[in-house]
Design a protein around this motif. Structure first.
Motif, PDB file in Angstrom:
ATOM      1  N   GLU A   1       0.835  -1.212   0.000  1.00 53.11           N
ATOM      2  CA  GLU A   1       0.000   0.000   0.000  1.00 53.11           C
ATOM      3  C   GLU A   1       0.866   1.257   0.000  1.00 53.11           C
ATOM      4  OE1 GLU A   1      -3.842  -1.887   2.351  1.00 53.11           O
ATOM      5  OE2 GLU A   1      -2.196  -0.995   3.498  1.00 53.11           O
TER       6      GLU A   1
ATOM      7  N   GLN B   1       2.279   1.748  -3.372  1.00 49.52           N
ATOM      8  CA  GLN B   1       1.283   2.218  -4.335  1.00 49.52           C
ATOM      9  C   GLN B   1       1.041   3.721  -4.212  1.00 49.52           C
ATOM     10  OE1 GLN B   1      -0.038  -0.008  -6.778  1.00 49.52           O
ATOM     11  NE2 GLN B   1      -0.171   2.053  -7.572  1.00 49.52           N
TER      12      GLN B   1
ATOM     13  N   LYS C   1      -4.412   6.301 -10.129  1.00 51.87           N
ATOM     14  CA  LYS C   1      -5.726   5.920  -9.589  1.00 51.87           C
ATOM     15  C   LYS C   1      -5.581   4.909  -8.456  1.00 51.87           C
ATOM     16  CE  LYS C   1      -8.553   6.895 -13.626  1.00 51.87           C
ATOM     17  NZ  LYS C   1      -9.402   6.350 -14.696  1.00 51.87           N
ATOM     18  N   LYS C   2      -4.658   3.966  -8.606  1.00 44.72           N
ATOM     19  CA  LYS C   2      -4.423   2.986  -7.545  1.00 44.72           C
ATOM     20  C   LYS C   2      -3.916   3.680  -6.277  1.00 44.72           C
ATOM     21  CE  LYS C   2      -3.104  -0.798 -10.649  1.00 44.72           C
ATOM     22  NZ  LYS C   2      -1.947  -1.621 -11.062  1.00 44.72           N
TER      23      LYS C   2
ATOM     24  N   ILE D   1      -4.398   6.810  -5.393  1.00 46.17           N
ATOM     25  CA  ILE D   1      -5.492   7.602  -4.814  1.00 46.17           C
ATOM     26  C   ILE D   1      -6.456   6.695  -4.062  1.00 46.17           C
ATOM     27  CG2 ILE D   1      -7.504   9.024  -5.383  1.00 46.17           C
ATOM     28  CD1 ILE D   1      -5.792  10.149  -7.738  1.00 46.17           C
ATOM     29  N   LYS D   2      -6.735   5.524  -4.623  1.00 46.82           N
ATOM     30  CA  LYS D   2      -7.650   4.570  -3.973  1.00 46.82           C
ATOM     31  C   LYS D   2      -7.092   4.134  -2.616  1.00 46.82           C
ATOM     32  CE  LYS D   2     -10.099   0.230  -4.893  1.00 46.82           C
ATOM     33  NZ  LYS D   2      -9.726  -0.727  -3.901  1.00 46.82           N
ATOM     34  N   VAL D   3      -5.804   3.812  -2.571  1.00 49.66           N
ATOM     35  CA  VAL D   3      -5.187   3.416  -1.300  1.00 49.66           C
ATOM     36  C   VAL D   3      -5.241   4.584  -0.311  1.00 49.66           C
ATOM     37  CG1 VAL D   3      -3.027   2.750  -0.156  1.00 49.66           C
ATOM     38  CG2 VAL D   3      -3.698   1.650  -2.299  1.00 49.66           C
TER      39      VAL D   3
ATOM     40  N   PHE E   1      -7.372   7.037  -0.206  1.00 50.66           N
ATOM     41  CA  PHE E   1      -8.757   7.234   0.205  1.00 50.66           C
ATOM     42  C   PHE E   1      -9.177   6.211   1.255  1.00 50.66           C
ATOM     43  CE2 PHE E   1     -13.364   6.707  -0.243  1.00 50.66           C
ATOM     44  CZ  PHE E   1     -13.782   8.019  -0.071  1.00 50.66           C
ATOM     45  N   GLU E   2      -8.861   4.943   0.999  1.00 54.03           N
ATOM     46  CA  GLU E   2      -9.298   3.872   1.893  1.00 54.03           C
ATOM     47  C   GLU E   2      -8.487   3.777   3.179  1.00 54.03           C
ATOM     48  OE1 GLU E   2      -9.150   0.374  -0.555  1.00 54.03           O
ATOM     49  OE2 GLU E   2     -10.972   0.934  -1.651  1.00 54.03           O
ATOM     50  N   LYS E   3      -7.182   4.034   3.109  1.00 49.34           N
ATOM     51  CA  LYS E   3      -6.305   3.793   4.260  1.00 49.34           C
ATOM     52  C   LYS E   3      -5.920   5.049   5.041  1.00 49.34           C
ATOM     53  CE  LYS E   3      -5.949  -0.618   3.811  1.00 49.34           C
ATOM     54  NZ  LYS E   3      -6.081  -1.573   4.885  1.00 49.34           N
TER      55      LYS E   3
ATOM     56  N   TYR F   1      -7.620   8.653   4.227  1.00 45.74           N
ATOM     57  CA  TYR F   1      -8.732   9.605   4.291  1.00 45.74           C
ATOM     58  C   TYR F   1      -9.891   9.101   5.153  1.00 45.74           C
ATOM     59  CZ  TYR F   1     -12.452  12.751   2.925  1.00 45.74           C
ATOM     60  OH  TYR F   1     -13.481  13.653   2.955  1.00 45.74           O
TER      61      TYR F   1
END
Length: 141
Positions: free
Chosen positions: A35, A38, A64-65, A67-69, A71-73, A75
């Protein structure tokens, strides 16, 4: 004290994703190595997109990957973390989240006793009211 997590979240909320990833690329607590990697790659692809294209990566997909990490981990958990305070551990030299309580705590990383200096109003540390409690907690461990 403004925490780096808060700075990254604020940048993200303001739409400055590049700045949010720039700050978060140094985070390690709460992230797996993959993570963390990424988020770093996502930021690097935003900054050096042409280079990553040359080595066969898709900068948009990698970003995008990342940003997703983030956001989830970073934010989403930060929205629920109002009852903790970030503290620097002088033993393992890492920033850790501790319960917001003015009492000695055990570092979740190195298990050493640390004091919540960020919560103290006396910034001179000349007469720390918790120093004697710190010694007692060490003995109790």
């Amino acid at each position: 004290m403004i925490r780096k997590t808060d700075m990254a979240v604020e940048a993200f909320q303001q739409g400055n994703v590049k700045e949010a990833l720039k700050i978060a690329k140094d985070f390690k607590i709460g992230l797996t190595k993959e993570e963390h990697k990424q988020i770093v790659c996502g930021y690097e692809c935003m900054v050096h997109g042409d280079f990553y294209k040359q080595i066969g990566k898709n900068p948009e997909a990698e970003t995008k990957k990342g940003i997703k990490v983030f956001f989830e981990k970073v934010y989403l958990p930060s929205l629920n973390r109002k009852d903790t305070v970030e503290e620097w551990c002088p033993h393992c030299e890492d920033e850790v989240d501790l319960p917001k309580a003015f009492t000695p705590h055990t570092c979740p990383n190195c298990k050493e006793v640390i004091l919540p200096c960020n919560q103290c109003e006396d910034r001179f540390c000349l007469s720390c009211p918790l120093e004697s409690l710190k010694e007692k907690k060490k003995v109790a461990q």
